[in-house]
Design a protein around this motif. Structure first.
Motif: not given
Length: 437
Positions: A187-203
């Protein structure tokens, strides 16, 4: 980790993948990153020659990783093995141009495999972000991940070619998408996509792990979470896993889980009783001991109520034997409304000499009394033989019928004494079959 500004650019186009530049580059930064003492980290690709593979458990492999980078955004990890091109250097941040810490080399960006270095099914967590996931890359990730491990892709659209490659490879390992919060250090990762993509990560985790998570969610009455997992399992055609999750929803939980999935094809996997209760149509309640359906009598008492009986079915008066279940509190309870008279089933206030309470269709003038609504609420419990027991919410009494028929051959329905509960030797007096019309 590739420069986010260069995502979509073929990695081989980057000048930092030059062997001469790599040979002369500064050593990795092991102040920011933990030195995992990987013996081949500072060596070029040597294929299958004299390599000792890591075959024990690995906590974390970051595919195309470069270690922790702070450069306006946060990428990479301090304690991961970083799979990357044998001559790739750190591409961003304060360590730009240095060798990658804990680097596991690939021959190039086309011939992608860590098999000579890292054993199969060894890695508890595999991450990938911001770099193309080719079919070979996806297959290698699927090879690495432990059966109880997880794969996390950062910054990808789920409909992208990269994710299609990854999901296809993971499907063969029986891994499925799962929506969940990230734990540290993920959860420390902070990409530009965190504000523009939902979800910005896939598990992605194994279906066996998903079954465990869904089953635990059911025990905690988190039916929304369990239903989301079931939908994902169905998308991956994991039929055995679906059946295991549904079988974990015992007794009344089956109806609550089914309620969450109304309108979904998944409802067809549930026991017939659950499907019939939830389909929004009238049913018959067939008493198991005496094989007689529940009805309301013709005449009202002085309160305008009608007594409930288990009786021989009459086709000419079929609607007296038909009941509409209506869910209360998301399927935890139901009301049962008689079709002929529009009366909801309830238990009377007073007990008889046996401690039982008579069952009645409540007066249509009063309807479900707001101050006493729980008298009209019934909890269905699924039995192993496919029948149900029906428990009144207010009095905790199970619906049963009396032993002795009246002169018409009907047996009155009661809420059985809470002192005796369900009598083990006569359990079928308390059991009912849900029948379609």
């Amino acid at each position: 980790m590739m420069d986010p500004l260069m995502w979509g650019v073929t990695p081989s186009d980057k000048a930092s993948s030059n062997q001469n530049g790599w040979n002369s580059a500064a050593l990795p930064n092991y102040s920011t990153n933990t030195n995992l003492n990987f013996p081949y980290s500072d060596l070029p690709w040597i294929g299958n020659r004299l390599i000792t593979r890591i075959t024990c458990d690995i906590d974390h492999v970051d595919y195309w990783g470069e270690g922790r980078i702070y450069d306006g955004i946060v990428t990479g990890f301090r304690n991961a093995y970083n799979v990357n091109h044998q001559f790739q250097l750190v591409s961003n941040g304060p360590d730009k141009g240095r060798k990658i810490p804990n680097r596991v080399p690939t021959q190039d960006y086309t011939n992608v495999s860590t098999e000579p270095y890292l054993g199969d099914r060894t890695t508890r967590c595999v991450t990938v972000m911001g770099a193309p996931i080719t079919e070979l890359c996806a297959k290698d990730i699927a090879r690495l991940v432990h059966p109880q491990g997880k794969v996390i892709a950062f910054g990808f659209e789920r409909r992208s070619v990269d994710i299609k490659n990854l999901e296809q490879a993971l499907k063969e390992k029986h891994f499925c998408y799962f929506s969940a919060p990230l734990d540290p250090p993920l959860n420390e990762i902070a990409l530009l996509q965190t504000k523009t993509m939902n979800p910005w990560y896939l598990i992605y985790i194994s279906t066996s792990a998903l079954v465990d998570i869904a089953s635990f969610a059911i025990q905690r009455d988190d039916y929304s979470k369990a239903s989301r997992i079931l939908i994902e399992l169905q998308a991956n055609q994991e039929l055995t896993a679906i059946q295991k999750v549904i079988s974990a929803a015992t007794e009344n939980r089956a109806f609550q889980l089914g309620y969450e999935l109304q309108g979904q094809p998944l409802i067809s996997y549930f026991p017939d009783a659950v499907q019939l209760i939830l389909r929004g149509s009238h049913i018959r309640l067939q008493q198991c001991r005496f094989s007689a359906p529940l009805k309301l009598e013709w005449h009202t008492d002085r309160d305008g109520d009608r007594a409930a009986y288990a009786a021989r079915y009459e086709e000419s008066n079929h609607d007296r034997f038909e009941w509409m279940p209506r869910p209360v509190e998301n399927g935890k309870y139901f009301t049962l409304e008689n079709r002929r008279f529009g009366m909801p089933l309830k238990l009377e206030w007073h007990t008889d000499c046996d401690g039982d309470r008579g069952a009645f269709g409540g007066s249509t003038d009063r309807g479900i009394e707001p101050g006493n609504a729980t008298r009209f609420h019934w909890l269905f419990r699924l039995n192993s033989n496919g029948s149900v027991t029906i428990q009144n919410r207010m009095f905790n009494m199970y619906l049963k019928v009396g032993w002795n028929p009246d002169r018409d051959g009907d047996r009155q329905a009661y809420g059985g004494s809470t002192t005796r509960g369900i009598e083990a030797d006569n359990a079928d007096r308390f059991q009912w079959r849900i029948q379609a019309l």
